[in-house]
Design an enzyme around this catalytic site. Structure first.
Site, PDB file in Angstrom:
ATOM      1  CD  GLU A  54      -2.576   1.365   2.616  1.00 61.69           C
ATOM      2  OE1 GLU A  54      -1.992   1.005   3.670  1.00 61.69           O
ATOM      3  OE2 GLU A  54      -3.698   1.873   2.605  1.00 61.69           O
ATOM      4  CD  GLU A  91      -6.943   2.370   6.599  1.00 64.89           C
ATOM      5  OE1 GLU A  91      -6.122   1.840   7.351  1.00 64.89           O
ATOM      6  OE2 GLU A  91      -6.705   2.638   5.399  1.00 64.89           O
TER       7      GLU A  91
HETATM    8  O1  LIG Z   1      -2.775   4.014   6.801  1.00 65.19           O
HETATM    9  C1  LIG Z   1      -3.383   3.307   6.009  1.00 65.19           C
HETATM   10  O2  LIG Z   1      -4.009   3.775   5.045  1.00 65.19           O
HETATM   11  C2  LIG Z   1      -3.427   1.856   6.206  1.00 65.19           C
HETATM   12  O3  LIG Z   1      -4.105   1.180   5.466  1.00 65.19           O
HETATM   13  C3  LIG Z   1      -2.668   1.221   7.315  1.00 65.19           C
HETATM   14  O4  LIG Z   1      -3.122  -0.059   7.510  1.00 65.19           O
HETATM   15  C4  LIG Z   1      -1.204   1.121   7.032  1.00 65.19           C
HETATM   16  O5  LIG Z   1      -0.570   2.297   7.161  1.00 65.19           O
HETATM   17 MG   LIG Z   2      -5.116   2.331   3.982  1.00 64.78          MG
END
Ligand SMILES: O=C(O)C(=O)[C@@H](O)CO
Ligand SMILES: [Mg+2]
Length: 258
Positions: free
Chosen positions: A143, A240
């Protein structure tokens, strides 16, 4: 229909971590992700998943010494044996939790350090993970993180990640496309998704600029969700984001997907 995963690190912070599984299920989620499982025995987490009919779809390798500024160690030259031990531990958890994806955290590159050396170390450790995970059908994910969240992280643009995925050359290594970071760095999300399509195995979402629910800000998520459906994207979409207020109250956007 997108398969949304509640991110239990960021969402449902109204309750302690182990109670977030129940909260996510009650809110209508079938899938969860979170940063790290390592504070708990795997069987305890698996019992929570089973109790609430949830599937774990993603977690990360350990971050290292966060207080000292680390954010992953897999790219740090000289730390290969530590990194490989962490990858082995992550594999144990992934098998026990039935989790199909593990994100290998790269590293922050200190000012003046040899970036090339970090990249080569990362490639070596990612190959190690890919070969170990392969017999279990588990994906390795990489990522890119935007500098405003993680300055000097090895992977900044989605094309940094793509370059590593291509150099690693293993068929179970994919991009974890976080649209929040991608919009901050690369933009042009629709075309970007097309360009990366065959390498994407997991997506994460949040509004830009405030990293809140995907119903505000400069990204048209409805458009992207429809596009992903039309493309036949089969991976999960991790929520997220930092809820604006109470997690449940911010879930109006999700009601059409339950
Ligand atoms: O910060 C993010 O975006 C993430 O997905 C974390 O899991 C890893 O830095
Ligand atoms: Mg992330």
């Amino acid at each position: 229909m997108p398969k949304f995963a509640a991110n239990l690190t960021m969402m449902f912070n109204e309750v302690p971590f182990l109670e977030r599984f129940a909260a996510a299920a009650k809110a209508g989620f079938n899938y969860v992700e979170y940063l790290w499982p390592y504070d708990y025995p795997a069987h305890e987490l698996k019992a929570k998943l089973d109790q609430y009919g949830l599937k774990q779809v993603l977690f990360n390798t350990p971050a290292g010494n966060i207080e000292a500024g680390e954010w992953g160690i897999a790219a740090i030259p000289g730390r290969e044996s530590d990194s490989q031990r962490e990858i082995d531990l992550a594999l144990e958890y992934a098998i026990a939790l039935g989790c199909p994806n593990v994100h290998i955290m790269a590293a922050v590159v200190p000012d003046g350090a040899d970036r090339q050396q970090y990249q080569q170390t990362f490639i070596k450790n990612v190959r190690y993970a890919a070969d170990k995970f392969k017999p279990y059908g588990i994906n390795v994910l990489l990522e890119a993180l935007s500098p405003e969240v993680k300055p000097n992280y090895l992977l900044k643009s989605q094309f940094d990640t793509l370059a590593i995925v291509e150099q690693v050359a293993r068929d179970n290594v994919f991009i974890q496309l976080d649209y929040f970071h991608a919009q901050n760095v690369d933009g042009n999300l629709s075309r970007l998704t097309d360009k990366l399509a065959k390498h994407i195995a997991h997506i994460q979402i949040a509004s830009v600029p405030d990293r809140h629910e995907p119903d505000e800000g400069e990204i048209n998520y409805q458009y992207l969700f429809d596009k992903l459906d039309a493309m036949g994207y089969e991976g999960y979409i991790g929520c997220e984001y930092k809820p604006r207020g109470e997690t449940e109250q911010g879930l109006a956007w999700f009601s059409r997907y339950k």
